[in-house]
Motif scaffolding. Structure first.
Motif, PDB file in Angstrom:
ATOM      1  N   CYS A   1      -9.265  -5.371  16.170  1.00 16.07           N
ATOM      2  CA  CYS A   1      -8.343  -4.342  15.717  1.00 16.07           C
ATOM      3  C   CYS A   1      -7.379  -4.984  14.727  1.00 16.07           C
ATOM      4  O   CYS A   1      -6.998  -6.161  14.887  1.00 16.07           O
ATOM      5  N   ALA A   2      -6.967  -4.225  13.718  1.00 16.87           N
ATOM      6  CA  ALA A   2      -6.058  -4.755  12.717  1.00 16.87           C
ATOM      7  C   ALA A   2      -5.079  -3.676  12.275  1.00 16.87           C
ATOM      8  O   ALA A   2      -5.399  -2.485  12.298  1.00 16.87           O
ATOM      9  N   ALA A   3      -3.888  -4.126  11.859  1.00 23.89           N
ATOM     10  CA  ALA A   3      -2.854  -3.208  11.383  1.00 23.89           C
ATOM     11  C   ALA A   3      -2.450  -3.578   9.968  1.00 23.89           C
ATOM     12  O   ALA A   3      -2.327  -4.763   9.639  1.00 23.89           O
ATOM     13  N   ARG A   4      -2.239  -2.556   9.168  1.00 22.06           N
ATOM     14  CA  ARG A   4      -1.894  -2.751   7.761  1.00 22.06           C
ATOM     15  C   ARG A   4      -0.615  -1.982   7.469  1.00 22.06           C
ATOM     16  O   ARG A   4      -0.555  -0.770   7.681  1.00 22.06           O
ATOM     17  N   THR A   5       0.387  -2.676   6.971  1.00 19.87           N
ATOM     18  CA  THR A   5       1.640  -2.004   6.631  1.00 19.87           C
ATOM     19  C   THR A   5       1.423  -1.072   5.436  1.00 19.87           C
ATOM     20  O   THR A   5       0.598  -1.349   4.573  1.00 19.87           O
ATOM     21  N   GLY A   6       2.140   0.019   5.431  1.00 19.92           N
ATOM     22  CA  GLY A   6       2.065   0.959   4.318  1.00 19.92           C
ATOM     23  C   GLY A   6       1.402   2.270   4.670  1.00 19.92           C
ATOM     24  O   GLY A   6       1.612   3.260   3.987  1.00 19.92           O
ATOM     25  N   GLY A   7       0.598   2.290   5.737  1.00 21.76           N
ATOM     26  CA  GLY A   7       0.047   3.554   6.184  1.00 21.76           C
ATOM     27  C   GLY A   7      -1.228   4.012   5.512  1.00 21.76           C
ATOM     28  O   GLY A   7      -1.850   4.975   5.966  1.00 21.76           O
ATOM     29  N   TRP A   8      -1.645   3.370   4.444  1.00 24.31           N
ATOM     30  CA  TRP A   8      -2.856   3.813   3.733  1.00 24.31           C
ATOM     31  C   TRP A   8      -4.087   3.130   4.310  1.00 24.31           C
ATOM     32  O   TRP A   8      -4.127   1.912   4.430  1.00 24.31           O
ATOM     33  N   ALA A   9      -5.070   3.910   4.640  1.00 19.53           N
ATOM     34  CA  ALA A   9      -6.294   3.368   5.211  1.00 19.53           C
ATOM     35  C   ALA A   9      -6.985   2.457   4.217  1.00 19.53           C
ATOM     36  O   ALA A   9      -6.972   2.717   3.010  1.00 19.53           O
ATOM     37  N   SER A  10      -7.602   1.401   4.717  1.00 17.77           N
ATOM     38  CA  SER A  10      -8.275   0.444   3.838  1.00 17.77           C
ATOM     39  C   SER A  10      -9.494  -0.135   4.528  1.00 17.77           C
ATOM     40  O   SER A  10      -9.488  -0.356   5.733  1.00 17.77           O
ATOM     41  N   GLN A  11     -10.514  -0.413   3.734  1.00 17.28           N
ATOM     42  CA  GLN A  11     -11.723  -1.052   4.239  1.00 17.28           C
ATOM     43  C   GLN A  11     -11.712  -2.558   3.979  1.00 17.28           C
ATOM     44  O   GLN A  11     -12.672  -3.237   4.338  1.00 17.28           O
ATOM     45  N   LEU A  12     -10.653  -3.053   3.374  1.00 17.21           N
ATOM     46  CA  LEU A  12     -10.602  -4.433   2.935  1.00 17.21           C
ATOM     47  C   LEU A  12      -9.912  -5.325   3.947  1.00 17.21           C
ATOM     48  O   LEU A  12      -8.742  -5.116   4.285  1.00 17.21           O
ATOM     49  N   THR A  13     -10.615  -6.336   4.391  1.00 18.52           N
ATOM     50  CA  THR A  13     -10.100  -7.236   5.424  1.00 18.52           C
ATOM     51  C   THR A  13      -8.763  -7.858   5.019  1.00 18.52           C
ATOM     52  O   THR A  13      -7.831  -7.916   5.826  1.00 18.52           O
ATOM     53  N   TYR A  14      -8.662  -8.307   3.767  1.00 17.45           N
ATOM     54  CA  TYR A  14      -7.487  -9.061   3.337  1.00 17.45           C
ATOM     55  C   TYR A  14      -6.238  -8.204   3.200  1.00 17.45           C
ATOM     56  O   TYR A  14      -5.137  -8.721   3.042  1.00 17.45           O
ATOM     57  N   GLU A  15      -6.380  -6.899   3.289  1.00 17.03           N
ATOM     58  CA  GLU A  15      -5.209  -6.021   3.186  1.00 17.03           C
ATOM     59  C   GLU A  15      -4.530  -5.800   4.538  1.00 17.03           C
ATOM     60  O   GLU A  15      -3.507  -5.138   4.603  1.00 17.03           O
TER      61      GLU A  15
ATOM     62  N   PHE B   1     -16.260  -4.592   7.987  1.00 13.12           N
ATOM     63  CA  PHE B   1     -15.503  -3.372   8.226  1.00 13.12           C
ATOM     64  C   PHE B   1     -16.297  -2.406   9.097  1.00 13.12           C
ATOM     65  O   PHE B   1     -17.508  -2.254   8.915  1.00 13.12           O
ATOM     66  N   VAL B   2     -15.601  -1.747  10.023  1.00 14.30           N
ATOM     67  CA  VAL B   2     -16.213  -0.723  10.864  1.00 14.30           C
ATOM     68  C   VAL B   2     -15.618   0.646  10.562  1.00 14.30           C
ATOM     69  O   VAL B   2     -16.320   1.577  10.200  1.00 14.30           O
ATOM     70  N   ALA B   3     -14.290   0.750  10.720  1.00 17.48           N
ATOM     71  CA  ALA B   3     -13.631   2.039  10.535  1.00 17.48           C
ATOM     72  C   ALA B   3     -12.144   1.821  10.318  1.00 17.48           C
ATOM     73  O   ALA B   3     -11.593   0.807  10.730  1.00 17.48           O
ATOM     74  N   THR B   4     -11.515   2.797   9.665  1.00 16.02           N
ATOM     75  CA  THR B   4     -10.077   2.725   9.441  1.00 16.02           C
ATOM     76  C   THR B   4      -9.479   4.115   9.533  1.00 16.02           C
ATOM     77  O   THR B   4     -10.168   5.121   9.307  1.00 16.02           O
ATOM     78  N   ILE B   5      -8.189   4.159   9.872  1.00  9.96           N
ATOM     79  CA  ILE B   5      -7.494   5.433   9.992  1.00  9.96           C
ATOM     80  C   ILE B   5      -6.101   5.284   9.397  1.00  9.96           C
ATOM     81  O   ILE B   5      -5.434   4.260   9.587  1.00  9.96           O
ATOM     82  N   SER B   6      -5.661   6.291   8.676  1.00 11.32           N
ATOM     83  CA  SER B   6      -4.354   6.240   8.034  1.00 11.32           C
ATOM     84  C   SER B   6      -3.235   6.340   9.062  1.00 11.32           C
ATOM     85  O   SER B   6      -3.460   6.663  10.234  1.00 11.32           O
TER      86      SER B   6
END
Length: 124
Positions: free
Chosen positions: A96-110, A47-52
Motif C-alpha cells: 500500500c502507498a500514499a501520495r500527497t496531493g490527492g491525485w491518483a497515480s500509477q507511478l511508483t516514484y510519485e 502498479f495494481v490500482a490507485t484511488i484519488s
C-alpha cells in the motif's frame, strides 16, 4: 509522517478471493491518493490500482481491471483492495502507498509513503 499497515494477505486457492486492507496512522482523507502495488520474486514492483483522495477516480493495471476493486473509507483512514478470481500469477507481496496531493497515480516514484507489504500466495 504517514505510517501504513497492510493486512489481509494469505494463502488462497486459484479462483478464490481476498480483501486487503491498509490502515493509515493519521487522517489521510482527500489530501492523499492511495495506491496498491505488488512485487513478485525476481520481478520489479508493479502498479495494481490507485484511488484519488476523494475516492471519485480509480485506475487499474490492464490485467486487473475487473477482478480487482480498490476502495477507501476516509472516516476509518483505510483503503481496501478486493481481489477476486485470483490466479497463481497474482502471487506477490502487495504494498500500500500514499501520495500527497490527492491525485491518483500509477507511478511508483510519485508515492511518498509505503507500507511493509503483505504476502499473497495463490495455489494452483
Amino acid at each position: 509522517q504517514v505510517q501504513l499497515v497492510e493486512s489481509g494477505g494469505g494463502l488462497v486457492q486459484a479462483g478464490g478471493s481476498l480483501r486487503l486492507s491498509c490502515a493509515a496512522s493519521e487522517r489521510t482523507s482527500s489530501n492523499y491518493a492511495m495506491g496498491w502495488f505488488r512485487q513478485a520474486p525476481g520481478k520489479e514492483r508493479e502498479f495494481v490500482a490507485t484511488i484519488s483522495g476523494n475516492g471519485g477516480i480509480t485506475y487499474y493495471a490492464n490485467s486487473m481491471n475487473g477482478p480487482f476493486t480498490i476502495s477507501r473509507d476516509n472516516a476509518k483512514n483505510t483503503v481496501y483492495l478486493q481481489m477476486n478470481s485470483l490466479k497463481p500469477e497474482d502471487t506477490a507481496v502487495y504494498y500500500c502507498a500514499a501520495r500527497t496531493g490527492g491525485w491518483a497515480s500509477q507511478l511508483t516514484y510519485e508515492y511518498n509513503y509505503w507500507g511493509q507489504g503483505t504476502q499473497v500466495t495463490v495455489a494452483s
